[in-house]
Design an enzyme around this catalytic site. Structure first.
Site, short mmCIF file in Angstrom:
data_model
loop_
_atom_site.label_atom_id
_atom_site.label_comp_id
_atom_site.label_asym_id
_atom_site.label_seq_id
_atom_site.Cartn_x
_atom_site.Cartn_y
_atom_site.Cartn_z
N CYS A 85 0.89 -1.24 -0.09
CA CYS A 85 -0.04 0.09 0.04
C CYS A 85 0.93 1.18 -0.05
O CYS A 85 1.51 1.34 0.87
CB CYS A 85 -0.91 0.00 1.32
SG CYS A 85 -1.94 1.42 1.16
N CYS A 228 -5.02 6.16 -3.59
CA CYS A 228 -4.40 4.88 -3.75
C CYS A 228 -2.96 4.87 -4.40
O CYS A 228 -2.86 5.27 -5.40
CB CYS A 228 -5.08 3.79 -4.58
SG CYS A 228 -4.31 2.19 -4.85
#
Length: 290
Positions: A85, A228
């Protein structure tokens, strides 16, 4: 009761739980309950802060880089495991530094273990930069169907430690018309799913040697998020691929939660991609696990 901290990177938000000795076993149901925005704390995912030596995945990171003391155990909001991530690892690093668990002097590097391998964090003008490592076009480029798009569109598969499919749109109106309340359909469907990014180039695309694009994303195991990090990197890589040999290696990607920077640079194992942007801690508290 379990202590937690809430943090975010350009609106991509996380519940951070310190578990240095790896004694806390979080079930998928518990992760989903913590991330629930109505009945829990609310987040796009969980960042468990654990010493690499305490868990098998972390010990693999130590084999790769003995200095990677800390491992980022990241879980999506539905409880599923995730490889990496890009926003989360900046928030993870910020938490380590604010908590006194690690130090990062200007010009130095903080290695952090992840399921995608060890990732290096440095300070940047906007907060932190993470070297996401070598990237690749993953092939099997699927057709993408999404609510709000009149016709199915081709996608480009990009792997930056986790899987992405990037879809080019023609104009801002198309980007705004997307309904990402349910996941886009991919044909063929990747075996482990993928994050799906929809991108529109700015006009002009390149200003002062920097590429500019706008993006929205549907994250695997989460749904639409305000940002993101790995998806931002995949988006910049895809647009550069489409633009051709004269396209720049520096990009600014606008997402609903803010702006992130991407740069591509050579390394011994091939071209790497770096992601830079802010990280913030919002509040701390305690929660009862059920």
């Amino acid at each position: 009761m379990v202590a937690f901290t809430k943090g975010h990177g350009t609106g991509n938000d996380f519940v951070i739980i310190a578990d240095p000795d790896g004694t806390l076993e979080l079930s998928a149901e518990q992760v989903a309950a913590l991330c629930d925005r109505h009945f829990g704390i609310g987040a796009d995912g969980i960042l468990r802060v654990v010493r690499s030596a305490a868990i098998p995945e972390g010990r693999a990171s130590l084999d790769e880089e003995p200095a990677a003391e800390w491992f980022m155990d990241y879980r999506n909001a539905d409880g599923s495991l995730a490889e990496m991530c890009g926003n989360g690892i900046r928030v993870f690093a910020h938490y380590l530094l604010r908590s006194g668990l690690a130090t990062l002097e200007p010009g130095s590097t903080l290695p952090i273990g992840t399921r995608a391998g060890v990732r290096d964090i440095t300070r940047s003008d906007t907060g932190y930069q993470v070297d996401l490592g070598a990237w690749r076009l993953s092939g099997g480029d699927p057709l993408v169907k999404a609510d709000g798009l009149a016709v199915t569109r081709p996608g480009l598969g990009v792997d930056v430690g986790n899987p992405h499919v990037v879809v080019a749109l023609a104009e801002d109106a198309e980007l705004a018309s997307l309904e990402l309340h349910r996941a886009p359909e991919l044909d063929p469907a990747p075996p482990h799913g993928a994050n799906v990014e929809f991108v529109v180039p700015a006009e002009p695309l390149v200003r002062d040697g920097v590429g500019h694009v706008r993006m929205r994303v549907s994250e695997r195991g989460v749904g639409e998020t305000l940002s993101c990090g790995t998806g931002v990197a995949a988006t910049a890589l895809a647009v550069r691929h489409w633009a051709g040999a004269q396209a720049p290696d520096h990009w600014r990607v606008e997402v609903p939660g803010g702006v992130l920077g991407v740069r591509m640079f050579p390394a011994e194992d091939g071209e790497h991609v770096g992601l830079s942007g802010p990280a913030q801690l919002v509040f701390s508290g305690e929660v009862e696990l059920v």
